[in-house]
Scaffold this active site. Sequence first.
Site, short mmCIF file in Angstrom:
data_model
loop_
_atom_site.label_atom_id
_atom_site.label_comp_id
_atom_site.label_asym_id
_atom_site.label_seq_id
_atom_site.Cartn_x
_atom_site.Cartn_y
_atom_site.Cartn_z
N ASP A 194 0.87 -1.17 0.00
CA ASP A 194 0.00 0.00 0.00
C ASP A 194 0.91 1.24 0.00
O ASP A 194 2.14 1.14 0.09
CB ASP A 194 -0.97 -0.01 1.19
CG ASP A 194 -2.19 0.88 0.92
OD1 ASP A 194 -2.12 1.74 0.03
OD2 ASP A 194 -3.21 0.72 1.61
N TRP A 195 0.29 2.39 -0.09
CA TRP A 195 1.04 3.65 -0.21
C TRP A 195 1.98 3.80 0.99
O TRP A 195 1.55 3.93 2.13
CB TRP A 195 0.04 4.82 -0.27
CG TRP A 195 0.67 6.17 -0.41
CD1 TRP A 195 1.19 6.93 0.60
CD2 TRP A 195 0.87 6.90 -1.61
NE1 TRP A 195 1.69 8.10 0.10
CE2 TRP A 195 1.50 8.12 -1.26
CE3 TRP A 195 0.58 6.67 -2.96
CZ2 TRP A 195 1.84 9.09 -2.21
CZ3 TRP A 195 0.91 7.63 -3.90
CH2 TRP A 195 1.54 8.83 -3.52
#
Length: 743
Positions: free
Chosen positions: A278-279
Site C-alpha cells: 500500500d502507499w
Amino acid sequence: MKHLKELLAVGMGALLLASCAKPKDATEAKIDRLLSQMTLEEKIGQMNQISSTGLSDDMKGQVRAGLAGSILNEVDVDVVNELQRIAVEETRLGIPIVFARDVIHGFKTIMPIPLGQAATWNPAVVEAGARVAADEASAAGVRWTFSPMIDVSRDPRWGRIAESYGEDTYLSAVMGVATVRGYQTDNLADPTAVAACAKHFCGYGVAEGGRDYNTTWIPEIQLRDVYFPPFQAAAEAGCATFMCSFNDIDGVPSSGNSFLNVDVLRREWGYDGMLVSDWESIANMIPHGYCADLKDAACKAANAAVDMDMASYAYVSHLKELVAEGQVSERAIDEAVRNVLRLKFRLGLFDNPYAPKRDNPYYKEEALQTARQAAVESAVLLKNEGNTLPLDFNRGGSLLVTGPLADSPRDQMGTWCFDNAGGDHAVTPLQALRQVDGLRVVYEPGLTYSRDRSQAGIRRAVRAARSADAVVCFVGEEAILSGEGKCRADLSLPGAQSELIEALAATGKPLVLVVMAGRPLTIGAEAQLADAVLFQFHAGTMAGPALADLLLGAAVPSGKLPVTFPTMAGQAPIYYAHKNTGRPPMGVTHIDSIPVGAPQFSVGASSYYLDAGAAPLFPFGYGLSYTTFEYGKPRLSSDRLTEGGTLTVACDITNTGSRDAYETAQLYTRDLVASHCQPVRLLRGFEKVLVPAGETRTVTFTLTPDDLAFCHADMRTYAEPGEFHLWVSTDSQSGTPVSFEYE
Ligand code: NOJ
C-alpha cells in the site's frame, strides 16, 4: 446461486499440484527471455511504483532511468502516452509502464459506493458498474485500478466500511468476484480492460476500535473462516493483483508478512498475480516499530514477497545493496519482477503500450443508465408506516424537499472519486424531483451541509413544511466523513440534522427521511419520528433520479442491508454472524428501569448492554419493499446430507401485495454443536428474484458439505457431522429454521 466453494473452484491441494506441475506457456518463456537480459538495476526499477508529477523533468528523468515499473495518479492521456513513449523508446529494453489509479466506484460516471453496491445483492449490477468504470478509466490510459476492497468490515466506526461490501464473508466474495470480472473481462489484453487489485491483504477491516490503520489481532482460524475467503475467491477469479494492508496482524505488518504473502497467497493458493504494497506501507513498517530504517523495511518487504513498492522508494534506494550483502537473494528479485512483467504481458502492454484516443468516452447514456439502476437497487427501505411511500401526488399538492443532502452533488458521490470529486454530471434528488411532470416542489434546505448547526435554516424549513402536503428530508453524511482515515466514534447524524427532523416531525406533515451516508448510522430516534425511511449509501452520479423513482413509485425498493445497523455506536463491532456465547441475552433490562439499590444479580447476567440491549437497530439482510412477501417452509431434498452428497433446498416466496417486486431470499445455516463454537447463522447463498404481484416463485439452493465447512485447530477446513439448522428468509433475523443432519 453460487456457493463460496464454487467461487473458489478448486481445493487447496489441487491448486498446489496445479501450480507445481504448470508447464511454461508462451508468456512465461517471454518473461524468462526478458529477465535474462535485465540488469539488477533494471529489475529493481520494475519493482518501483511512483506517483506522477506530470511531464516534469523529474518524472521524465525517473522514467528514462528505468525507475518506473508503474506510475500511479496520472490521468491525462497525453501525459500517459508521452511517459509511455519515453519508457518504450528511450529505455534500454523498452519495457512499458503500467499506469494505475484508485478507480473505486467509477471514474467519471460514479456508481454507488461499494457498500451501496453490496446493498443491491445483485452481482450483475456490480459487474456492469465495474465495466463502466474500466471503460472510462482506460480511456485515460489507466490499466490498473486498486479495487475491489474486499476487507470484511464489521465496524461502522471505521471510515473505510464505505469502500467495502460489508460484514459478510460470502457476500463480499460474490461482490468482489463480480467486480473483478467487470474490470478485467475475460481478456485482460482488451484495451478497455483494467487489472483489478484485491485489497487489503489482510485483516485491515479489523482495526481495533474501528480506528483506521490501527493494529489487529486475528487468530488464524478466524482469518481462514472470515477474512481470507473473499481474497481466495478473487485470486481464483483471476484478479490480476493484490495489495498489502496497512495494519499489522498479531504484531507483523502485512508488508513484511511472509505467512500472508508467501505461505498463504503463493504456496496455498498458487497465486501468480502481482502483489503491491500500500502507499508507503513499506516505509510505514518503521513507525510500526517493526523495522529500524528504510533499508531494513526494504529487506523485510522483499523477503516477504512484496513485488512492488508503492511510493516508499525503499526498493530503489536499498535493494541493490541488500542483494550485494546477501540479505535479499537475486532469486527473490527475479520472482518479484516475473510477477510484474507477467501483469504487463497479460495487459497486452508490450504489444499495445499506448492508450488509443477515444471520442467522448465519458458519461455515455449506457453508463448513466447503469449508474441509475445500481443506485435504485442500492436503496434500502427501512420503514414505511401506513404505506407512506410511494408518495402519491396524482391529485396535486406540493412536496417540501429539505435537508443538507437534497442538493449536494459532491456529497452524493461519496468517498474516493478522485476523477469526479466535484460531482460533474451528478443529478441531485432536488434536480430530479423538479423534473417530474406535475409535481410541485418547494425547496428549503434547512441546513446547508451535514455538520451545519444553524437554527435559522431549520426555522425556515419548518415554515415551508407547514404549507406543504408532504416533506422529504435528505439527511446523512457529507462525502468527507467516510473513507480512508475518516473514522467516527459517534455514529449519529452530524450537526443539527436530528433537530431539523424533530422540528419537521412536529408539524404533523407526512415525513419521509432519505439518509445518504457512507456507513450505518444510529438513526433509531429519527426513524421513529418519520413515517418512512429510505437509506441509500452515497449512490453517485445518478442518486437523484434513482431516489425520485423510488419516492414516487416508478421503482420499487429492493436493496437489503449488507451490514448490521447498531442502535448505539457502543455496540460496535456488531454483526449477525456472531457466536451465541455461553450466556446469550436474556431478560434484557434497561438501565433506567433498574431500581435504586438493586442487588448485584437482580438484572441477570447475560450478554447485553444495559443501555443498548443486544439487538441491532436493523439486522443484516434487512430491507422492505412496496409489497409484502410470504415465505413458505423450506423443503429439503432429504433430512440428511452425506459426505460427497448434495442437499437441495426449495422455498416458495409469494408476493402478497399489489406491486411486482424483487425479493432477495437468503439462505443461512447454523452448526448447532461443533468442536469450535460456530456463529448463530451464516449466509450460504442468496437469490434476487422477481415475484409478480399475487404470484409465487420458488428459489432453489444446493448445499454441499463444503458449504458447512469451518477451520479446525490443525488449520484444515471441513464440515463436522451433526445437526444443522437452515433458514431461507428475508433477512438474518427472521424465519423458522428446519433441521437436517450431516453424517
Ligand atoms: C492507500 C489506500 O489504503 C489504498 O486503498 C489505495 O489504493 C492507495 N492508498 C493508493 O492511493
